[in-house]
Design an enzyme around this catalytic site. Structure first.
Site, PDB file in Angstrom:
ATOM      1  N   CYS A 204       0.258   3.910 -34.610  1.00  0.00           N
ATOM      2  CA  CYS A 204       0.090   5.059 -35.503  1.00  0.00           C
ATOM      3  C   CYS A 204       0.404   6.340 -34.728  1.00  0.00           C
ATOM      4  O   CYS A 204       0.205   6.421 -33.519  1.00  0.00           O
ATOM      5  CB  CYS A 204      -1.308   5.091 -36.105  1.00  0.00           C
ATOM      6  SG  CYS A 204      -2.664   4.888 -34.937  1.00  0.00           S
TER       7      CYS A 204
ATOM      8  N   SER B 154      -2.748   3.164 -30.898  1.00  0.00           N
ATOM      9  CA  SER B 154      -2.582   4.599 -31.167  1.00  0.00           C
ATOM     10  C   SER B 154      -1.495   5.137 -30.263  1.00  0.00           C
ATOM     11  O   SER B 154      -1.251   4.604 -29.178  1.00  0.00           O
ATOM     12  CB  SER B 154      -3.875   5.349 -30.866  1.00  0.00           C
ATOM     13  OG  SER B 154      -3.999   5.575 -29.466  1.00  0.00           O
ATOM     14  N   ASP B 155      -0.844   6.192 -30.673  1.00  0.00           N
ATOM     15  CA  ASP B 155       0.003   6.905 -29.738  1.00  0.00           C
ATOM     16  C   ASP B 155      -0.932   7.446 -28.644  1.00  0.00           C
ATOM     17  O   ASP B 155      -2.146   7.540 -28.838  1.00  0.00           O
ATOM     18  CB  ASP B 155       0.778   8.029 -30.421  1.00  0.00           C
ATOM     19  CG  ASP B 155       2.022   8.407 -29.623  1.00  0.00           C
ATOM     20  OD1 ASP B 155       2.070   8.113 -28.418  1.00  0.00           O
ATOM     21  OD2 ASP B 155       2.948   8.994 -30.200  1.00  0.00           O
ATOM     22  N   CYS B 156      -0.361   7.771 -27.479  1.00  0.00           N
ATOM     23  CA  CYS B 156      -1.236   7.964 -26.323  1.00  0.00           C
ATOM     24  C   CYS B 156      -2.131   9.191 -26.453  1.00  0.00           C
ATOM     25  O   CYS B 156      -1.662  10.292 -26.718  1.00  0.00           O
ATOM     26  CB  CYS B 156      -0.409   7.958 -25.053  1.00  0.00           C
ATOM     27  SG  CYS B 156       0.161   6.260 -24.764  1.00  0.00           S
TER      28      CYS B 156
ATOM     29  N   ALA C 216      -4.137   9.708 -28.824  1.00  0.00           N
ATOM     30  CA  ALA C 216      -4.225  10.201 -30.210  1.00  0.00           C
ATOM     31  C   ALA C 216      -5.674  10.365 -30.661  1.00  0.00           C
ATOM     32  O   ALA C 216      -5.979  11.264 -31.449  1.00  0.00           O
ATOM     33  CB  ALA C 216      -3.489   9.251 -31.160  1.00  0.00           C
TER      34      ALA C 216
END
Ligand SMILES: *[C@@H]1O[C@H](CO)[C@@H](O)[C@H](O)[C@H]1NC(C)=O
Length: 785
Positions: free
Chosen positions: A268, A301-303, A305
Site C-alpha cells: 500500500c 506498507s511502503d517504507c 508509511a
C-alpha cells in the site's frame, strides 16, 4: 521506498570500493540457524514443519507457539530469529525492479556474486509491448535472487517489485519505473513479470501456489504518482480521486496482478486517497485485495508509511492508535520499525488484540513457508531451487535477454530522408557528443544493483566505427554551461555526428519530480548549434525516463534522426549501436504520451484523468487528453513498412459490421444518455458466451526483417459521459520476414474490453456500436438485446 535507505544505496554506488568493504564488515556471520525444520531442528515434530499441510495451516501453527513479544517483533521488515523454535531471522525488503538492487536490506553483493544482470529500466522494456519478454525478465530476476540466497548473500526472497502505478503525469520522477500510462499495458506487465519472478512455467500458466521461486509484490496501491510538486510531498499528499478513475485507471493493474498474476504481496502507498491513507484503508486492504481479488499473500506498507500516517498525515493521535488503524485495516507488514516499537503498547492499551497480530503473522509466515524456508535446507540438492548458485547469475542467457530487451524497447522517433540505418563502411569518422554518451550509471535509472558488465553508447559506437572523437559537451544532464564552441568545431570536422543527450537521476527520481518537460539547461542550444555546424543531419539519441518536449528537434531538418532509448540497462550502448547500424530493426512504441511544455500548467496534484473543458483542464493520457502532443502513445517507426488488416476471425464474428446478441441478461439500464447493461448482471457464463477472436493480418513490405507490435484499441462512437477517446485492449508482437504475411489473434472479451466505468465506478456495457481498431482499420461491432 524509504528515502534514507535510498540515500544509502546511492552512496554505495558512488563510493563503490569503500562501500563494498563496509558491507562485508556488516555481514558478520550470525548464530541464527540458516533454515528451519531440518533434521536437527528443535521443532521438527511440530505441524509447522510438516510439508504435507497447507502453508496457511502451518503458518497458523507456528504463530500459535509464539509469545506476544515474539509476535510483535515479527511485524517489521527486519524480523529477528526465534531460536527456541528454530526460526531464522528474515529480511523482507529486497528490490528487483529491473534486476536485483542495492535498495532494501535483504541482499548483498559482496561474496561469490558481485554483479547481477541489469535489464533496461521498466519504461523502456514496456515499449516492446511483448509479454513474453516481460515474463522472461521476471524469471531471470527470480532465478538470480534464488542464486544469491543459496550462496548466502540474501536473507530474504521477497522482492518488492514491480511498480505498476499508472504514469499519470509526465513530470513524475518514478514514471521511469512503471510500464507507462495505460492500464491494459500495466496490467499485462504486472501479470507477466510476477509470474516470471514467482516461478510459473510459462507466461500463460498461472503461478503455482507452491513453491515460489521468489515472491513478487505489486506496488504502490493505489493512486500514487507524485513525489514533490510545488511544496506538496508524497508523504502528506491528500489525493482526491474519482470512483470512475479508480475503477478504470488506477486499480486495474493491481487487480490483474493479484487475480491473474497471483502475486504473493501487495504494497500500500503513502497516498491519502479521499481522506484515508491507503495503508489504513480496510476498504482497500481487506475488502478489495483479500475479499474481491482473493489475495493469497501479505500486504506490506511502503517504507515508514505507518509512522508517516501519524507524523505527516496526523491520521490518528497516538502511535498506538496509528498501529491499530493499520493492522485492523489489513496491513500485515510495516516496512520500518514503528509497528515493532509500538505494537506491544497497542496490545496493552487494548487498541489491538493478539488475534489482530496473529492474522498478520499467519499471512507473513505462509509466504515464508511457500518459499520453502521451513522444509529443511532450501539450498539442498533435493530442494526445488536448491541447485541454483553463482553460475546462474549473469549467465549468457540473462545477458542476451538484457540486450534483447533494450533492442526491442528502443523507439525510433524520427528518421527523415531515411538517414538510418547507417552503413558501417560509410562511417569513416564520427563525433560523439553528450553527457549521456559514456556514463555507465545513467544506463540504470533508479533501483539498480552492480551490473555484470556495462556497454555505454560510446563503447557501443566504437565497436562499429574506428575513428571516434568524444566530447561530453555538458558536465551533467543539468547542463548549466556547455562547451558549445568546442562541440561546433568537432561537429564541423566530422563525417557523422551522434548526440547522446537527455536526463539523469538529477532531474527525475524517487523524491524528485520535474518542473519542466524541456531538456535541461543549455542542452537544447548545444544540440541546435552542433546540428547547424555538422556536415550532414545529425543523429540525436535521448536517454530519459519520462517524456521530454523536443519540438525544436522534430522540426529542425538538420536533426535527421531521433531515438528514445530510455535508461537501457547494461547492454544499452550495444543495443543503440545495433539499431543505428541496422543490425536490428527498431520496433519499440511509446508507452506514454509525450506532452508539450505547456502541459506543465496543469497542477500535478489534480488527479483527474478525464478532461474538464469548462475549466480548460486537458485530461491525461491518450485515453482522455485533448490537447496537442509531441508524440502520441504507441508511436514508433521502423526501418520497414508494415501493414495491418483486421480479417475474419473464427467463431461467431465472421464479418465486419457484426452484431453481438446479449440474450437472457436480466435488466437493461436506461439513463439520460445511454442504454447499457451492468457487467455484473451479465454474469460469468454470459460473459464467457460473448467472447470471440479477432484476427489481424500483418505484412512486412520491407526492406528489412523485423518485429512489429500490433496494438488493438476499442473506440466508442463518442467520448461523452467519461468514455475514453479510445482504449488499448490488447497487443502482440511478432517477428516477420520481408515480404511475409503473418496473422495474430486476439481474444476479445466484451465484458472486459467493451465495458466502461460509470461515474460511480460500476462497469457497464453500452448497447449499440463499438469499434475495434488496429491502425486505420476498424470493425464495427454492435451489441444488441
Ligand atoms: C454516445 O454514444 C453512446 C453509446 O453508443 C450513445 O448512447 C449516446 O447517445 C451517444 N451520445 C451522443 C451525444 O452522440
Amino acid at each position: 521506498m524509504d528515502t534514507s535507505s535510498c540515500r544509502n544505496a546511492i552512496a554505495v554506488v558512488s563510493m563503490l570500493p569503500l562501500a563494498l568493504l563496509s558491507l562485508s564488515a556488516a555481514a558478520v556471520a550470525s548464530d541464527d540457524p540458516p533454515f528451519s525444520c531440518g533434521p536437527s531442528s528443535p521443532s521438527r515434530a511440530y505441524p509447522f514443519c510438516d510439508p504435507s499441510l497447507p502453508a496457511g495451516r502451518r503458518a497458523a501453527d507456528l504463530v500459535s507457539r509464539l509469545t506476544a513479544a515474539e509476535k510483535v517483533s515479527q511485524l517489521g521488515d527486519e524480523a529477528p530469529a526465534v531460536p527456541r523454535l528454530g526460526v531464522p531471522a528474515y529480511k523482507w525488503w529486497s528490490e528487483g525492479l529491473h534486476g536485483l538492487a542495492f535498495w532494501g536490506h535483504g541482499m548483498r553483493f559482496d561474496g561469490a556474486v558481485r554483479g547481477v544482470t541489469s535489464f533496461p529500466q521498466v519504461l523502456l522494456t514496456a515499449a516492446s509491448f511483448d509479454e513474453g519478454l516481460w515474463f522472461r525478465i521476471g524469471q531471470a530476476i527470480g532465478r538470480e535472487a534464488r542464486a544469491l540466497y543459496n550462496v548466502g548473500q540474501a536473507e530474504g526472497l521477497t522482492i518488492w517489485s514491480p511498480n505498476v502505478n499508472i504514469f499519470r503525469d509526465p513530470r513524475w520522477g518514478r514514471g521511469q519505473e512503471t510500464p507507462g500510462e495505460d492500464p491494459t499495458t500495466a496490467s499485462k506487465y504486472a501479470v507477466a513479470f510476477v509470474r516470471g519472478i514467482q516461478g510459473s512455467s510459462s507466461p500463460a500458466a498461472a503461478a503455482a501456489a507452491s513453491p515460489l521461486q521468489a515472491s513478487a509484490c505489486c506496488k504502490h496501491a493505489t493512486a500514487y504518482d507524485l513525489e514533490d510538486w510545488n511544496g506538496v510531498a508524497r508523504y502528506s499528499f491528500a489525493a482526491r480521486v474519482t470512483a470512475q478513475d479508480l475503477a478504470d485507471t488506477f486499480n486495474p493493474p493491481f487487480r490483474s496482478c493479484v487475480v491473474d498474476g497471483k502475486a504473493s504481496c501487495v504494497m500500500c502507498a503513502y497516498t491519502d486517497v479521499n481522506g484515508v491513507p491507503a495503508c489504513a484503508s480496510s476498504d482497500l486492504l481487506t475488502k478489495t485485495f483479500r475479499g474481491d481479488w482473493g489475495l493469497d499473500g501479505y500486504v506490506a506498507s511502503d517504507c515508514d508509511a505507518v509512522a508517516i500516517m501519524r507524523d505527516a498525515q496526523f491520521y490518528r493521535p497516538t502511535p498506538e492508535d496509528t498501529v491499530a488503524a493499520a493492522l485492523k485495516a489489513g496491513l500485515d507488514l510495516n516496512c520500518g520499525t514503528y509497528t515493532q516499537k509500538h505494537g506491544m503498547a497497542a496490545i496493552q492499551q487494548g487498541k489491538i488484540t493478539e488475534k489482530d497480530v496473529d492474522k498478520a503473522l499467519t499471512n507473513l509466515f505462509a509466504v515464508r513457508m511457500r518459499l520453502g524456508h521451513f522444509d529443511g535446507d532450501p539450498r539442498g540438492s533435493g530442494a526445488p531451487y536448491g541447485g541454483l548458485g553463482a553460475a546462474d547469475v549473469c549467465t549468457a542467457d540473462h545477458k542476451n535477454l538484457a540486450l534483447q530487451a533494450a533492442l526491442d524497447g528502443i523507439v525510433l522517433l524520427k528518421n527523415d530522408a531515411a538517414i538510418l540505418p547507417l552503413h558501417r563502411s560509410a562511417v569513416a569518422s564520427a563525433a560523439v557528443i553528450g553527457h549521456n554518451a559514456d556514463d555507465p550509471l545513467v544506463l540504470s535509472g533508479n533501483y539498480f544493483g552492480p551490473a555484470c558488465e556495462t556497454t555505454t553508447p560510446l563503447k557501443g559506437l566504437q565497436s562499429y566505427v574506428n575513428n571516434v572523437r568524444f566530447l561530453p559537451g555538458c558536465s551533467s544532464a543539468a547542463c548549466g554551461s556547455a562547451a558549445t564552441a568546442q562541440a561546433v568545431t568537432l561537429a564541423s570536422s566530422s563525417e557523422y555526428v551522434f548526440l547522446f543527450m537527455g536526463l539523469s537521476q538529477e532531474q527525475e527520481k524517487e523524491g524528485l519530480d520535474r518542473t519542466s518537460l524541456l531538456l535541461p539547461g543549455k542542452q537544447q542550444s548545444l544540440i541546435t548549434a552542433v546540428a547547424g555546424a555538422a556536415k550532414r543531419p545529425v543523429i540525436l539519441v535521448l536517454l530519459t525516463g519520462g517524456p521530454v518536449d523536443i519540438s525544436f528537434a522534430q522540426s529542425n531538418p538538420k536533426i535527421g534522426a531521433i531515438l528514445w532509448a530510455g535508461y537501457p540497462g547494461q547492454a544499452g550502448g550495444l543495443a543503440i549501436a545495433r539499431v543505428l547500424f541496422g543490425d536490428h530493426n527498431p520496433s519499440g512504441r511509446l508507452p506514454v504520451t509525450w506532452y508539450p511544455e505547456e502541459f506543465t500548467k496543469v497542477p500535478m496534484t489534480d488527479m483527474r484523468m478525464r478532461a474538464d473543458p469548462a475549466t480548460g483542464y486537458p485530461g491525461r493520457s491518450y485515453r482522455f487528453y485533448q490537447g496537442k502532443t509531441v508524440y502520441k502513445f504507441g508511436y514508433g517507426l521502423s526501418y520497414s513498412k508494415f501493414s495491418r488488416q483486421l480479417v475474419t476471425g473464427g467463431g461467431k464474428i465472421s464479418a465486419p459490421d457484426t452484431r453481438l446478441l446479449l440474450a437472457g441478461v436480466p435488466a437493461m439500464t436506461v439513463d439520460d444518455t445511454a442504454t447499457y447493461y451492468h457487467v455484473d448482471d451479465i454474469g460469468t457464463d454470459g460473459c464467457e458466451q460473448l467472447k470471440f477472436q479477432a484476427e489481424v493480418e500483418v505484412q512486412n513490405h520491407g526492406p528489412m526483417d523485423g518485429k512489429h507490435s500490433v496494438l488493438m484499441f476499442l473506440r466508442w462512437p463518442n467520448a461523452t459521459d467519461g468514455r475514453p477517446v479510445s482504449q488499448l485492449i490488447g497487443f502482440q508482437s511478432k517477428h516477420i520476414m520481408v515480404g511475409e504475411k503473418s496473422s495474430v489473434r486476439f481474444d476479445i472479451s466484451p465484458c472486459e474490453h467493451f465495458s466502461r466505468a460509470r461515474e460511480d465506478g460500476k462497469m457497464v456495457i453500452d448497447t449499440g456500436s463499438h469499434f475495434l481498431s488496429v491502425g486505420k482499420d476498424e470493425w464495427e461491432i454492435s451489441l444488441e438485446a
